[in-house]
Design an enzyme around this catalytic site. Structure first.
Site, mmCIF file in Angstrom:
data_model
loop_
_atom_site.group_PDB
_atom_site.id
_atom_site.type_symbol
_atom_site.label_atom_id
_atom_site.label_comp_id
_atom_site.label_asym_id
_atom_site.label_seq_id
_atom_site.Cartn_x
_atom_site.Cartn_y
_atom_site.Cartn_z
ATOM 1 N N ASN A 1 -11.948 -2.957 -0.168
ATOM 2 C CA ASN A 1 -10.768 -3.261 0.969
ATOM 3 C C ASN A 1 -11.502 -3.870 2.227
ATOM 4 O O ASN A 1 -11.893 -4.661 2.526
ATOM 5 C CB ASN A 1 -9.969 -1.979 1.159
ATOM 6 C CG ASN A 1 -8.813 -2.124 2.429
ATOM 7 O OD1 ASN A 1 -8.389 -3.337 2.398
ATOM 8 N ND2 ASN A 1 -8.794 -1.274 3.015
ATOM 9 N N GLU A 2 -11.511 -2.617 3.303
ATOM 10 C CA GLU A 2 -12.184 -3.213 4.300
ATOM 11 C C GLU A 2 -13.549 -2.683 4.431
ATOM 12 O O GLU A 2 -14.144 -1.331 5.000
ATOM 13 C CB GLU A 2 -11.241 -2.418 5.598
ATOM 14 C CG GLU A 2 -10.247 -3.013 5.939
ATOM 15 C CD GLU A 2 -9.283 -2.529 7.029
ATOM 16 O OE1 GLU A 2 -9.441 -1.459 7.449
ATOM 17 O OE2 GLU A 2 -8.418 -3.165 7.677
ATOM 18 N N GLU B 1 0.910 -1.266 -0.064
ATOM 19 C CA GLU B 1 -0.092 -0.003 0.140
ATOM 20 C C GLU B 1 0.748 1.194 0.028
ATOM 21 O O GLU B 1 1.851 1.064 0.784
ATOM 22 C CB GLU B 1 -0.891 -0.021 1.390
ATOM 23 C CG GLU B 1 -1.648 1.112 1.500
ATOM 24 C CD GLU B 1 -2.747 1.430 2.159
ATOM 25 O OE1 GLU B 1 -2.608 0.532 3.273
ATOM 26 O OE2 GLU B 1 -3.743 2.229 2.003
ATOM 27 N N CYS C 1 -6.606 1.493 2.601
ATOM 28 C CA CYS C 1 -7.498 2.556 2.656
ATOM 29 C C CYS C 1 -7.408 3.328 1.450
ATOM 30 O O CYS C 1 -8.489 3.891 1.213
ATOM 31 C CB CYS C 1 -7.231 3.239 4.052
ATOM 32 S SG CYS C 1 -7.611 2.295 5.372
HETATM 33 O O1 AHR Z 1 -2.292 -1.656 6.679
HETATM 34 C C1 AHR Z 1 -2.668 -0.159 6.885
HETATM 35 C C2 AHR Z 1 -4.259 -0.196 7.107
HETATM 36 O O2 AHR Z 1 -4.736 -0.727 7.677
HETATM 37 C C3 AHR Z 1 -4.982 -0.360 5.697
HETATM 38 O O3 AHR Z 1 -4.589 0.583 4.684
HETATM 39 C C4 AHR Z 1 -6.178 -0.627 6.046
HETATM 40 O O4 AHR Z 1 -6.671 -1.777 5.025
HETATM 41 C C5 AHR Z 1 -6.078 -1.280 7.299
HETATM 42 O O5 AHR Z 1 -6.815 -0.611 7.963
#
Ligand code: AHR
Length: 649
Positions: A370-371, A46, A236
């Protein structure tokens, strides 16, 4: 007094060397064969902690297109300098800088500070390029200077500027010194006006010598992990704070000069770790991610936005894309698969070809969201996955179970995604050591007939940085991942990269500064498992049960049919010396010399640092093994034993 010390010493010695008993570990062939997937151990990239611009992406100029919200951020102007955008060189990055020579004393120019300075290696070659046009009646000269930290001029190039249309200037030079914190200057010392855009400085040597490539040392550290999966581009940043700031892969391909720059979420998300100069040039984009996956022999796993922004920050459902307007997101997913796998004459396949990759990237997996969690997510996931399956039934879909490894939303997610027959479910856990030790049995009870698991983001958080204890607990937990490789098909530690000073989140697997990388103990644990992933599971039992915490030991074993080797991982989380015996059932192995790799530290809180990077690293030795030999296992140690496999019995 002396006597007391003497007795204390004796007690200490005795307690450290007194073996309680010999632990018999049976290594057996499972009744039904269970495969280990090639994707079992992966990485998650990321653009957080300056992992892309200023990190893996080898570009050395910050704000090279003058598109940051404060257009000259990263640049120090002097003399008569303006930012303009009329008749630009690149429509998606319209701003450029105009230098108008006005004062004889100072000249007019701009200096760039790089990312925390520009790192230069002695005798390495660098290519500088920029776009320029003359805006005055008379031609003039534009000077480029490479500066050391103390502002000495290390290299100078002078170009006669007489072209009225935009033109690219490019030249290569060697750095005469090693410099952690250099800078560059573009200056008009003579009368005239010039427009300049997209100022770039790249090392000639990049990973696999790719143009627009990756920093060699960082890329090599990732490559050395030998992973089978590369998940990108987040995290994120896939979600965005608004739909506009979500990650849009189409903006990250094609000529780099015209990939729109956007603000990075990690610029402002943590008020206590703000980085006002954190943007995404998108120079490291989806084409480069696919290429890197191929270069390191890992399956690519792109993640795309599902029509929801970050649910943590969103205040209302209207922040999201409505279900009726989801066609843009559906099309984005379909186009992405075509970009990766499509025929050269297809719309998006031809873009891949034009970028230099006629062969397909052979994409097998796609992450949707993602989340994300709740009904809003499953409704969108249902529509996007249905559309993908119609056109690309072989592509496996990875869905999310939200940000936490348990609770209402997690349970809802698993139920809803199972109903949708999503192929893999992504679970995330940033948890403390107790959680990691306690969850080594987590997957033993998972349904074998439902979706497979992607442990997509995890790290043991001790409240400190990457210390040995966090790596030890992760290793213990990872034996649980491995033991359940029939249901856990993919995993990735997170986050992968962090700049020494410019981090927002820690711990992280690999740290870097401008010239070097730092491998954490957690890195070596990932590498140990990944380099010894095997392809078939074996059973490891103690008193008839899997070894999950009995006597603070954790174990797993696999067979590598290509190498004809059995890899046994044994983690001792106790502070005691232990003696073990391996008893192979239905598995014939060679008696004799056995390779043993161990990771230990003099204290659980020890870390690798830039000053002392090799404090914790794997040690290799050989043991003389016979069926009845008992082996000593050090306190708080991570161990791998490599046995030569003969055959099944
Ligand atoms: O890895 C850091 C963050 O943690 C990522 O962006 C997210 O997916 C998670 O909350």
């Amino acid at each position: 007094m002396r006597l007391i010390y003497f007795y204390c010493l004796i007690i200490l010695l005795v307690s450290n060397t007194a073996y309680t008993q010999v632990i018999n570990i049976n290594i057996d062939k499972p009744t039904a064969p269970k495969e280990v997937q090639s994707t079992m151990w992966g990485v998650f990239f990321e653009d957080i902690n300056f992992a892309a611009d200023g990190g893996l992406y080898a570009e050395l100029i910050k704000n090279r297109s003058f598109e940051f919200d404060t257009n000259l951020l990263g640049w120090t102007p002097f003399g008569n300098v303006k930012i303009l955008s009329e008749d630009p060189a690149f429509s998606n990055n319209p701003n450029f800088v105009r230098l108008n020579y006005s004062t004889e004393l100072t000249g007019t120019g701009v200096e760039n500070e790089g990312f925390d300075g520009i790192g230069l290696k002695k005798n390495e070659e660098y290519t500088c390029s920029y776009y320029v046009r003359l805006a005055s009646a008379e031609s003039t000269e534009l000077v480029f200077e490479l500066l050391s930290e103390n502002k000495s001029i290390l290299f100078r190039d002078t170009q006669l500027i007489s072209n009225r249309n935009w033109k690219k200037v490019e030249f290569t030079f060697k750095s005469p010194i090693q410099e952690n914190s250099g800078s560059i200057r573009l200056v008009l010392n003579k009368k005239g006006i010039v427009d300049i855009d997209h100022v770039s400085l790249f090392p000639v040597k990049t990973f696999k010598n790719r143009k627009n490539g990756l920093r060699e040392d960082i890329a090599a550290s990732i490559s050395d992990l030998d992973v089978g999966l590369f998940r990108f581009p987040g995290g994120c940043i896939v979600e965005g704070t608004t739909l506009e700031t979500r990650y849009q892969w189409k903006n990250t391909i094609g000529p780099v000069e015209n990939r729109p720059t956007i603000i990075n979420r990690w610029n402002y998300i943590f008020p206590h770790r703000r980085f006002v100069d954190y943007y995404q040039s998108n120079g490291l984009g989806f084409y480069e991610y696919f290429l890197f996956s191929e270069d390191i022999g890992a399956e690519p796993l792109p993640v795309i936005n599902c029509g929801l922004i970050c649910q943590f920050v969103s205040k209302s459902d209207s922040d999201h894309c409505s279900i009726d307007d989801l066609s843009v997101f559906i099309q984005d997913a379909l186009d992405l698969i075509e970009f990766a796998n499509g025929e050269p004459d297809s719309k998006w396949g031809s873009v891949r070809v034009s970028m230099g990759h006629p062969e397909p990237f052979n994409l097998k997996f796609i992450g949707i969201g993602n989340e994300q969690w709740g009904e809003e997510y499953s409704k969108r996931l249902a529509l996007i996955s249905e559309a993908i399956r119609k056109v690309y039934p072989a592509v496996k879909i990875v869905g999310s179970s939200g940000p936490y490894p348990d609770g209402k939303d997690f349970n809802y997610g698993w139920k809803a995604l199972t109903k949708l027959k999503i192929d893999l479910i992504d679970e995330h856990y940033y948890r403390d050591p107790e959680w990691f030790l306690g969850n080594a049995k987590r997957y033993d009870s998972y349904n074998r007939r439902g979706p497979k698991v992607f442990a997509g983001e995890y790290a043991c958080h001790t409240g400190e940085r990457n210390n040995f204890y966090s790596a030890l607990c992760e290793a213990a937990f990872m034996t649980g991942l491995e033991r359940n490789a029939d249901v856990v098909h993919m995993t990735a530690y997170a986050p992968l990269l962090a700049h020494k000073n410019n981090w927002q989140w820690r711990p992280d697997l690999i740290w870097f500064d401008n010239l070097s990388t730092l491998k954490t103990p957690n890195y070596f644990v990932q590498q140990l498992f990944s380099k010894h992933k095997g392809d078939f599971l074996l059973e490891t039992k103690y008193n008839g049960e899997p070894l999950i915490g009995a006597d603070s030991l954790y174990a797993s074993a696999v067979l590598d049919t290509a190498a004809n080797q059995v890899y046994v991982k044994l983690i001792n989380t106790s502070t005691k010396d232990i003696k073990i015996k391996y008893n192979f059932k239905k598995v014939s192995i060679n008696q004799g010399i056995v390779k043993h790799i161990s990771i230990i530290a003099e204290h659980p809180r020890v870390e690798n640092t830039f000053e002392n990077p090799d404090r914790i690293k794997p040690k290799i030795d050989s043991l003389n093994f016979r069926t009845n030999t008992s082996l000593a296992v050090k306190p708080q140690s991570i161990n791998l034993y490599v046995f030569d496999f003969i055959d099944w019995q």
